[in-house]
Design a protein around this motif. Structure first.
Motif, PDB file in Angstrom:
ATOM      1  N   VAL A  13       5.841   6.658   2.005  1.00  0.00           N
ATOM      2  CA  VAL A  13       6.736   7.335   1.077  1.00  0.00           C
ATOM      3  C   VAL A  13       6.834   8.793   1.513  1.00  0.00           C
ATOM      4  CG1 VAL A  13       7.158   7.957  -1.334  1.00  0.00           C
ATOM      5  CG2 VAL A  13       6.050   5.770  -0.787  1.00  0.00           C
ATOM      6  N   ASN A  14       7.897   9.112   2.211  1.00  0.00           N
ATOM      7  CA  ASN A  14       8.106  10.468   2.724  1.00  0.00           C
ATOM      8  C   ASN A  14       9.007  11.253   1.781  1.00  0.00           C
ATOM      9  OD1 ASN A  14       6.602   9.725   4.962  1.00  0.00           O
ATOM     10  ND2 ASN A  14       8.394   9.275   6.218  1.00  0.00           N
ATOM     11  N   LEU A  28       0.866  -1.173   0.000  1.00  0.00           N
ATOM     12  CA  LEU A  28       0.000   0.000   0.000  1.00  0.00           C
ATOM     13  C   LEU A  28       0.908   1.230   0.000  1.00  0.00           C
ATOM     14  CD1 LEU A  28      -2.456  -1.234   2.785  1.00  0.00           C
ATOM     15  CD2 LEU A  28      -2.674  -1.573   0.305  1.00  0.00           C
ATOM     16  N   LEU A  29       0.970   1.926  -1.122  1.00  0.00           N
ATOM     17  CA  LEU A  29       1.906   3.034  -1.287  1.00  0.00           C
ATOM     18  C   LEU A  29       1.228   4.347  -0.892  1.00  0.00           C
ATOM     19  CD1 LEU A  29       3.355   1.998  -4.772  1.00  0.00           C
ATOM     20  CD2 LEU A  29       4.155   1.328  -2.499  1.00  0.00           C
ATOM     21  N   ASN A  30       1.676   4.910   0.224  1.00  0.00           N
ATOM     22  CA  ASN A  30       1.068   6.120   0.773  1.00  0.00           C
ATOM     23  C   ASN A  30       2.104   7.231   0.809  1.00  0.00           C
ATOM     24  OD1 ASN A  30       0.499   7.913   3.335  1.00  0.00           O
ATOM     25  ND2 ASN A  30      -1.471   7.053   2.733  1.00  0.00           N
ATOM     26  N   VAL A  31       1.853   8.321   0.080  1.00  0.00           N
ATOM     27  CA  VAL A  31       2.850   9.370  -0.072  1.00  0.00           C
ATOM     28  C   VAL A  31       2.491  10.606   0.753  1.00  0.00           C
ATOM     29  CG1 VAL A  31       1.756  10.345  -2.138  1.00  0.00           C
ATOM     30  CG2 VAL A  31       4.204  10.660  -1.789  1.00  0.00           C
ATOM     31  N   GLY A  32       3.525  11.181   1.374  1.00  0.00           N
ATOM     32  CA  GLY A  32       3.357  12.416   2.126  1.00  0.00           C
ATOM     33  C   GLY A  32       4.545  13.329   1.873  1.00  0.00           C
ATOM     34  N   PHE A  33       4.299  14.645   1.853  1.00  0.00           N
ATOM     35  CA  PHE A  33       5.336  15.609   1.499  1.00  0.00           C
ATOM     36  C   PHE A  33       5.624  16.579   2.648  1.00  0.00           C
ATOM     37  CE2 PHE A  33       4.037  13.971  -2.497  1.00  0.00           C
ATOM     38  CZ  PHE A  33       5.096  14.157  -3.372  1.00  0.00           C
ATOM     39  N   GLU A  34       6.867  17.008   2.689  1.00  0.00           N
ATOM     40  CA  GLU A  34       7.249  18.092   3.582  1.00  0.00           C
ATOM     41  C   GLU A  34       6.857  19.400   2.901  1.00  0.00           C
ATOM     42  OE1 GLU A  34      11.233  20.112   5.606  1.00  0.00           O
ATOM     43  OE2 GLU A  34      11.424  18.712   3.935  1.00  0.00           O
ATOM     44  N   CYS A  69       3.513  15.248  -8.996  1.00  0.00           N
ATOM     45  CA  CYS A  69       4.526  14.998  -7.964  1.00  0.00           C
ATOM     46  C   CYS A  69       4.091  13.856  -7.050  1.00  0.00           C
ATOM     47  CB  CYS A  69       4.768  16.259  -7.136  1.00  0.00           C
ATOM     48  SG  CYS A  69       5.728  17.523  -7.989  1.00  0.00           S
ATOM     49  N   ALA A  70       2.820  13.889  -6.634  1.00  0.00           N
ATOM     50  CA  ALA A  70       2.316  12.845  -5.752  1.00  0.00           C
ATOM     51  C   ALA A  70       2.372  11.480  -6.437  1.00  0.00           C
ATOM     52  CB  ALA A  70       0.890  13.171  -5.317  1.00  0.00           C
ATOM     53  N   LEU A  71       1.956  11.407  -7.706  1.00  0.00           N
ATOM     54  CA  LEU A  71       1.949  10.133  -8.426  1.00  0.00           C
ATOM     55  C   LEU A  71       3.369   9.651  -8.729  1.00  0.00           C
ATOM     56  CD1 LEU A  71      -0.969  10.881 -10.929  1.00  0.00           C
ATOM     57  CD2 LEU A  71      -1.066   9.516  -8.828  1.00  0.00           C
ATOM     58  N   TYR A  72       4.241  10.561  -9.053  1.00  0.00           N
ATOM     59  CA  TYR A  72       5.635  10.233  -9.393  1.00  0.00           C
ATOM     60  C   TYR A  72       6.330   9.545  -8.222  1.00  0.00           C
ATOM     61  CZ  TYR A  72      10.544  11.476 -10.630  1.00  0.00           C
ATOM     62  OH  TYR A  72      11.894  11.480 -10.912  1.00  0.00           O
ATOM     63  N   PHE A  73       6.241  10.133  -7.035  1.00  0.00           N
ATOM     64  CA  PHE A  73       6.936   9.549  -5.888  1.00  0.00           C
ATOM     65  C   PHE A  73       6.204   8.328  -5.338  1.00  0.00           C
ATOM     66  CE2 PHE A  73       8.963  13.760  -5.854  1.00  0.00           C
ATOM     67  CZ  PHE A  73      10.286  13.380  -5.706  1.00  0.00           C
ATOM     68  N   ALA A  74       4.880   8.310  -5.428  1.00  0.00           N
ATOM     69  CA  ALA A  74       4.140   7.127  -4.984  1.00  0.00           C
ATOM     70  C   ALA A  74       4.509   5.928  -5.845  1.00  0.00           C
ATOM     71  CB  ALA A  74       2.640   7.391  -5.031  1.00  0.00           C
ATOM     72  N   ALA A  75       4.541   6.126  -7.169  1.00  0.00           N
ATOM     73  CA  ALA A  75       4.867   5.028  -8.081  1.00  0.00           C
ATOM     74  C   ALA A  75       6.283   4.522  -7.868  1.00  0.00           C
ATOM     75  CB  ALA A  75       4.683   5.479  -9.525  1.00  0.00           C
ATOM     76  N   ARG A  76       7.175   5.399  -7.485  1.00  0.00           N
ATOM     77  CA  ARG A  76       8.548   4.985  -7.210  1.00  0.00           C
ATOM     78  C   ARG A  76       8.588   3.910  -6.130  1.00  0.00           C
ATOM     79  NH1 ARG A  76      13.310   9.019  -4.952  1.00  0.00           N
ATOM     80  NH2 ARG A  76      15.091   7.969  -5.931  1.00  0.00           N
ATOM     81  N   GLY A  77       7.697   4.017  -5.151  1.00  0.00           N
ATOM     82  CA  GLY A  77       7.563   2.975  -4.128  1.00  0.00           C
ATOM     83  C   GLY A  77       8.711   2.882  -3.161  1.00  0.00           C
ATOM     84  N   GLN A  78       9.462   3.948  -3.008  1.00  0.00           N
ATOM     85  CA  GLN A  78      10.643   3.935  -2.139  1.00  0.00           C
ATOM     86  C   GLN A  78      10.302   4.675  -0.840  1.00  0.00           C
ATOM     87  OE1 GLN A  78      14.615   6.263  -2.768  1.00  0.00           O
ATOM     88  NE2 GLN A  78      14.768   4.361  -3.935  1.00  0.00           N
TER      89      GLN A  78
END
Length: 561
Positions: free
Chosen positions: A356-357, A300-306, A387-396
């Motif tokens: 995904v921080n 479950l890929l959950n992205v959050g940004f500073e 930006c949200a989709l790019y880093f979420a898809a990266r999965g890191q």
């Protein structure tokens, strides 16, 4: 998922080599194989070069592309295929077959434009393609009816064209419309558009159909309720059961028989969900539990940004105390809550919550790459969503390692998801009335206004920015799949009366869930996901906090500088 690039150039122009940057971007989309094929028109007036990269997800081997044969003095047919053909001519494509090869076999013997179009009309699934038909001396290109894969075009000197999954940084690029198939005749140099549906076929265009055709898939049901003896929308309603059946069939095509990712030694994790914790994505994760074998794990890929602007406010409100800006993101809060509910309802299944921080410095480091990928889209909102989709898809990101001691804090370990198939809940809001404008339309003009607004939304499905989203997520060698945008599910959804999807006539208290997407919320209740069923809609750029990074005054329509 594959990368496509093709150039159809007059013979007096040289075929320049693909730039190193474009080559790398194409390989990022398809890391398993790189191939090129050249052709020349029968009269020698045109030079053609086709390039494909392959992300192998169908069949029992890596299928080299471009698909081609070498008949004739100047070569034969060529197909660059980027898609997932789930069904062809009404039949499910077998798990050991490659969909591109199946479709190419149908194209090889085509001797008329009508026969070529007959093949493309028989494909169910997301795709983009470029096809050179040697017999017709014509190059065809296009995207599926819902525009789920990226394909762009730019014109060049002498009437030629360049086509690509991504732009090469030269000239003026445009998205290829999903309103039909396009072609260029090499004999006369004339470009044409071939409609998906012609007058007299099963689903005629809106011009001929009072109800209106939606993306040439089906006719929208514009009926209004009488409410005389009508049964309220409840968990026992036929539309709730039908939605479950449709979603299960759609998911089976998309999550079963996925090859083992090269980076995963065990092959336990082949599917990941773009996971905000909201209704749409969590229902998909929950149904995957019913479909996949017990040993299969789901990320479950959950992205959050500073977000510096929000961070400054939160720190001020905390009176100088330490604030975890990532865990304070709305989607992180919702995601952890829905994750806990999934684990409770699906014991024995390994759901892995990947946090995904994204620090502000990392976002800035990748900003120009993202802007390049979303081109020709260039607004602040485009960038925020991308930006949200790019880093979420990266999965890191990182995962919490549960401790056997209930009193100790869980440790956090770095983790990169090996899954190459990503699931997205996109499409549910348009189909089932999930946006605030649907409620507003009902309040203003009852079901007449609601039906009008729903028809407007589903008619624009093919105009959604799915090409943009495809480009930013495929950059990591991942393929995003949209279960709610399966053609058969869409056809059922638009044929279903509005009050059987979003029952705005009745109060929330009588059904236990709000009216927006009520049919999907009731399905979540049936799946024992009560908390998820009551979750509110939230846009990804606000839930992950990619919106308004530096200034609260930015408008989404503002052009990027």
């Amino acid at each position: 998922m594959c990368g496509i690039h093709a150039i159809i150039s007059p013979s007096f122009c040289s075929l320049s080599e693909i730039s190193p940057e474009l080559h790398q971007n194409l390989v990022n989309r398809g890391p398993d194989y790189f191939g090129q094929v050249t052709r020349e028109s029968s009269d020698g007036r045109w030079k053609l070069r086709f390039t494909s990269t392959v992300l192998a997800l169908r069949g029992d081997r890596v299928t080299k592309q471009p698909l081609h044969d070498d008949s004739g003095s100047r070569g034969g047919n060529v197909l660059c295929w980027n898609g997932e053909g789930w069904r062809f001519m009404g039949e499910v494509i077998g798990e050991h077959e490659n969909d591109g090869e199946v479709i190419y076999r149908g194209l090889k013997d085509a001797r008329s434009v009508e026969e070529v179009m007959g093949v493309w009309k028989g494909v169910e699934g997301p795709f983009a393609f470029v096809f050179y038909c040697e017999a017709l001396q014509r190059v065809f290109w296009g995207r599926d009816r819902l525009g789920r894969r990226s394909l762009m075009v730019r014109r060049i000197e002498g009437g030629g064209v360049v086509l690509g999954s991504i732009a090469d940084g030269e000239g003026k690029w445009e998205e290829v419309e999903a309103d039909g198939v396009y072609s260029l005749g090499l004999g006369d140099g004339v470009a044409r558009r071939h409609d998906w549906v012609e007058e007299g076929e099963n689903f005629v265009s809106a011009k001929f159909c009072p109800g209106g055709s939606v993306s040439s898939i089906g006719v929208f049901n514009k009926a209004l309720p009488s409410f005389e003896g009508e049964t309220p929308l409840t968990s026992a309603s036929p539309s709730v059961r039908a939605l479950k059946d449709q979603l299960v069939e759609s998911l089976k095509l998309r999550v079963l028989n996925i090859p083992n990712p090269p980076s995963s030694g065990t092959g336990k994790t082949r599917v990941a969900v773009l996971f905000s914790g909201g209704l749409d994505c969590t229902v998909l994760a929950r149904l995957c539990h019913d479909i996949l074998e017990p040993h299969q794990e789901i990320d479950l890929l959950n992205v959050g940004f500073e977000n510096p602007r929000v961070g400054a406010r939160l720190k001020k409100e905390a009176n100088g105390k330490e604030v975890d800006l990532y865990e304070a993101c709305p989607d992180r809060i919702t995601g952890r809550k829905s994750f806990a509910e999934l684990k409770n309802v699906c014991p024995g299944r390994v759901f892995r919550f990947v946090a995904v921080n994204v620090p502000y410095s990392k976002l800035q480091a990748h900003r120009q790459q993202i802007i390049s990928l979303i081109h020709p889209h260039n607004t602040v909102m485009d960038l925020s969503i991308a930006c949200a989709l790019y880093f979420a898809a990266r999965g890191q990101g990182s995962v919490r390692s549960e401790s056997p001691d209930p009193d100790s804090e869980p440790s956090t370990v770095s983790y990169t998801s090996p899954a190459r198939v990503l699931l997205s809940g996109l499409g549910a809001d348009e189909l089932f009335g999930g946006y605030s404008r649907h409620a507003a339309a009902f309040q203003q003009d009852g079901y007449t206004g609601l039906v009008k607004e729903l028809l407007r939304d589903v008619s624009r499905l093919a105009e959604r920015n799915l090409g943009r989203d495809d480009r930013v997520m495929a950059h990591w060698g991942k393929e995003v799949r949209f279960p709610f945008l399966d053609e058969r599910l869409v056809k059922w959804a638009i044929a279903t009366p509005a009050w059987e999807k979003c029952d705005f006539e009745r109060e929330e208290e009588k059904s236990g869930v709000e009216a927006a997407k009520r049919v999907l919320r009731l399905l979540a209740m049936e799946l024992s996901m009560e908390g998820v069923a009551k979750e509110k809609k939230r846009a990804i750029q606000f839930g992950s906090r990619t919106a308004k990074m530096e200034s609260g005054r930015d408008k989404g329509t503002t052009l990027l500088s």
